[in-house]
Motif scaffolding. Structure first.
Motif, PDB file in Angstrom:
ATOM      1  N   ASP A  45       1.271  -1.698   0.056  1.00 31.48           N
ATOM      2  CA  ASP A  45       0.167   0.093  -0.160  1.00 31.48           C
ATOM      3  C   ASP A  45       0.463   1.405  -0.293  1.00 31.48           C
ATOM      4  OD1 ASP A  45      -2.088  -1.136   0.337  1.00 31.48           O
ATOM      5  OD2 ASP A  45      -2.186  -1.232   2.093  1.00 31.48           O
ATOM      6  N   ARG A  46       1.588   1.009   0.770  1.00 32.55           N
ATOM      7  CA  ARG A  46       3.280   2.293   0.601  1.00 32.55           C
ATOM      8  C   ARG A  46       3.985   2.402   0.066  1.00 32.55           C
ATOM      9  NH1 ARG A  46       6.197   5.102   6.464  1.00 32.55           N
ATOM     10  NH2 ARG A  46       7.261   5.581   5.259  1.00 32.55           N
ATOM     11  N   PHE A  47       5.121   1.772  -0.083  1.00 35.89           N
ATOM     12  CA  PHE A  47       5.715   0.867  -1.236  1.00 35.89           C
ATOM     13  C   PHE A  47       5.441  -0.099  -2.590  1.00 35.89           C
ATOM     14  CE2 PHE A  47       7.303   1.234   3.328  1.00 35.89           C
ATOM     15  CZ  PHE A  47       7.506   2.511   3.362  1.00 35.89           C
ATOM     16  N   LEU A  48       7.071   0.806  -3.412  1.00 34.29           N
ATOM     17  CA  LEU A  48       6.464   0.078  -4.903  1.00 34.29           C
ATOM     18  C   LEU A  48       8.067  -0.273  -5.361  1.00 34.29           C
ATOM     19  CD1 LEU A  48       4.105   2.184  -5.287  1.00 34.29           C
ATOM     20  CD2 LEU A  48       4.417   1.119  -7.731  1.00 34.29           C
ATOM     21  N   ILE A  49       8.544  -1.336  -5.526  1.00 37.84           N
ATOM     22  CA  ILE A  49      10.189  -1.199  -5.968  1.00 37.84           C
ATOM     23  C   ILE A  49       9.828  -1.757  -7.108  1.00 37.84           C
ATOM     24  CG2 ILE A  49      11.941  -3.198  -5.174  1.00 37.84           C
ATOM     25  CD1 ILE A  49      10.862  -3.499  -2.372  1.00 37.84           C
ATOM     26  N   CYS A  50      11.163  -0.725  -8.054  1.00 38.75           N
ATOM     27  CA  CYS A  50      10.389  -0.666  -9.656  1.00 38.75           C
ATOM     28  C   CYS A  50      12.699  -1.125  -9.730  1.00 38.75           C
ATOM     29  CB  CYS A  50      10.889   0.062  -9.983  1.00 38.75           C
ATOM     30  SG  CYS A  50       8.953   0.873  -9.014  1.00 38.75           S
ATOM     31  N   THR A  74      16.997   5.387  -3.872  1.00 42.26           N
ATOM     32  CA  THR A  74      17.449   4.266  -3.103  1.00 42.26           C
ATOM     33  C   THR A  74      17.529   3.727  -1.515  1.00 42.26           C
ATOM     34  OG1 THR A  74      19.355   5.077  -2.641  1.00 42.26           O
ATOM     35  CG2 THR A  74      19.280   4.270  -5.282  1.00 42.26           C
ATOM     36  N   ASN A  75      17.597   2.749  -1.904  1.00 42.76           N
ATOM     37  CA  ASN A  75      17.506   2.220   0.278  1.00 42.76           C
ATOM     38  C   ASN A  75      18.706   3.379   0.752  1.00 42.76           C
ATOM     39  OD1 ASN A  75      19.872   0.919   0.545  1.00 42.76           O
ATOM     40  ND2 ASN A  75      18.612  -0.747  -0.629  1.00 42.76           N
ATOM     41  N   ASP A  76      18.303   2.900   2.154  1.00 44.91           N
ATOM     42  CA  ASP A  76      19.349   4.007   3.029  1.00 44.91           C
ATOM     43  C   ASP A  76      20.391   3.426   3.554  1.00 44.91           C
ATOM     44  OD1 ASP A  76      18.243   2.459   4.832  1.00 44.91           O
ATOM     45  OD2 ASP A  76      17.395   4.237   6.478  1.00 44.91           O
ATOM     46  N   ARG A  77      20.805   2.511   2.627  1.00 43.11           N
ATOM     47  CA  ARG A  77      21.808   2.121   3.690  1.00 43.11           C
ATOM     48  C   ARG A  77      23.441   1.542   2.145  1.00 43.11           C
ATOM     49  NH1 ARG A  77      20.091  -0.098   8.296  1.00 43.11           N
ATOM     50  NH2 ARG A  77      18.514   1.000   7.738  1.00 43.11           N
ATOM     51  N   LYS A  92      12.605  -9.232   0.612  1.00 41.35           N
ATOM     52  CA  LYS A  92      12.886  -8.973   1.900  1.00 41.35           C
ATOM     53  C   LYS A  92      13.489  -7.313   2.296  1.00 41.35           C
ATOM     54  CE  LYS A  92      15.653  -9.892   5.528  1.00 41.35           C
ATOM     55  NZ  LYS A  92      15.170  -9.741   7.415  1.00 41.35           N
ATOM     56  N   CYS A  93      13.291  -7.642   0.750  1.00 36.96           N
ATOM     57  CA  CYS A  93      13.979  -5.657   1.105  1.00 36.96           C
ATOM     58  C   CYS A  93      12.276  -4.923   1.345  1.00 36.96           C
ATOM     59  CB  CYS A  93      14.434  -4.760  -0.408  1.00 36.96           C
ATOM     60  SG  CYS A  93      14.022  -2.824  -0.336  1.00 36.96           S
ATOM     61  N   VAL A 104      13.946   4.207   2.058  1.00 38.74           N
ATOM     62  CA  VAL A 104      14.119   5.005   0.949  1.00 38.74           C
ATOM     63  C   VAL A 104      15.427   6.407   1.882  1.00 38.74           C
ATOM     64  CG1 VAL A 104      13.366   7.125  -0.784  1.00 38.74           C
ATOM     65  CG2 VAL A 104      12.134   5.190  -0.082  1.00 38.74           C
ATOM     66  N   SER A 105      16.022   6.363   1.120  1.00 33.11           N
ATOM     67  CA  SER A 105      17.227   7.283   1.389  1.00 33.11           C
ATOM     68  C   SER A 105      16.824   8.762   1.395  1.00 33.11           C
ATOM     69  CB  SER A 105      18.395   6.921   0.391  1.00 33.11           C
ATOM     70  OG  SER A 105      19.686   8.147   0.640  1.00 33.11           O
ATOM     71  N   HIS A 106      17.261   9.564   2.130  1.00 30.08           N
ATOM     72  CA  HIS A 106      16.747  10.693   2.773  1.00 30.08           C
ATOM     73  C   HIS A 106      17.323  11.619   1.867  1.00 30.08           C
ATOM     74  CE1 HIS A 106      14.226   9.784   6.028  1.00 30.08           C
ATOM     75  NE2 HIS A 106      14.780   9.318   6.033  1.00 30.08           N
ATOM     76  N   ARG A 107      19.229  11.051   1.481  1.00 26.73           N
ATOM     77  CA  ARG A 107      20.422  11.626   0.595  1.00 26.73           C
ATOM     78  C   ARG A 107      19.585  11.290  -1.042  1.00 26.73           C
ATOM     79  NH1 ARG A 107      25.991  10.950   0.377  1.00 26.73           N
ATOM     80  NH2 ARG A 107      25.136   8.784   0.697  1.00 26.73           N
TER      81      ARG A 107
END
Length: 116
Positions: A45-50, A74-77, A92-93, A104-107
Motif C-alpha cells: 500500500d505504501r511502497f513500490l520497488i521498481c 535508493t534504500n538508505d543502507r 526481504k527489502c 528510502v534514502s533521505h540523501r
C-alpha cells in the motif's frame, strides 16, 4: 538531519498516488527524469520497488517509491544488503521497509516524478 518528506503535498499528488496504487506487479512505470521505463517488481500500500536492466554490468538499477513521503530513490543502507536481480532479496527489502528497518534514502531521494 532533515529528510525529504513531501507528504504535506498529498492533495496535489492525489492523481499520481491513485495511479500508483492501481498498478500491478509487472507493470511498467516511467519517471520524468528517466528515459527508460522501470518494471514494478513488488508493491504494498505504501511502497513500490521498481527495476530496470543495466546490461553493461549485467545488473539492474532500482528505485523505491514511498507513497507516504512522496519520494523515490535508493534504500538508505551504505552497503546495500539486497540484490535487486533476485526476487527473494526484493521480498526481504519490502519486508524491511514495512517494518521500518530500512527506508528510502533521505540523501538520495527526489520528489515523485511519475508520468501518467
Amino acid at each position: 538531519m532533515a529528510h525529504k518528506d513531501f507528504s504535506q503535498m498529498k492533495n496535489d499528488f492525489k492523481e499520481i498516488i491513485e495511479y500508483c496504487k492501481g498498478l500491478k506487479v509487472g507493470d511498467k512505470i516511467k519517471f520524468k527524469s528517466e528515459k527508460q521505463r522501470y518494471t514494478i517488481k513488488l508493491k504494498s500500500d505504501r511502497f513500490l520497488i521498481c527495476t530496470k536492466p543495466f546490461n553493461i554490468k549485467k545488473t539492474c538499477f532500482y528505485s523505491i517509491i514511498d507513497l507516504e513521503r512522496l519520494v523515490r530513490g535508493t534504500n538508505d543502507r551504505v552497503f546495500n544488503p539486497y540484490d535487486y536481480m533476485k526476487q527473494e532479496d526484493i521480498d526481504k527489502c519490502l519486508e524491511d521497509l514495512e517494518k521500518g528497518n530500512v527506508s528510502v534514502s533521505h540523501r538520495n531521494s527526489v520528489l515523485l516524478d511519475i508520468e501518467i
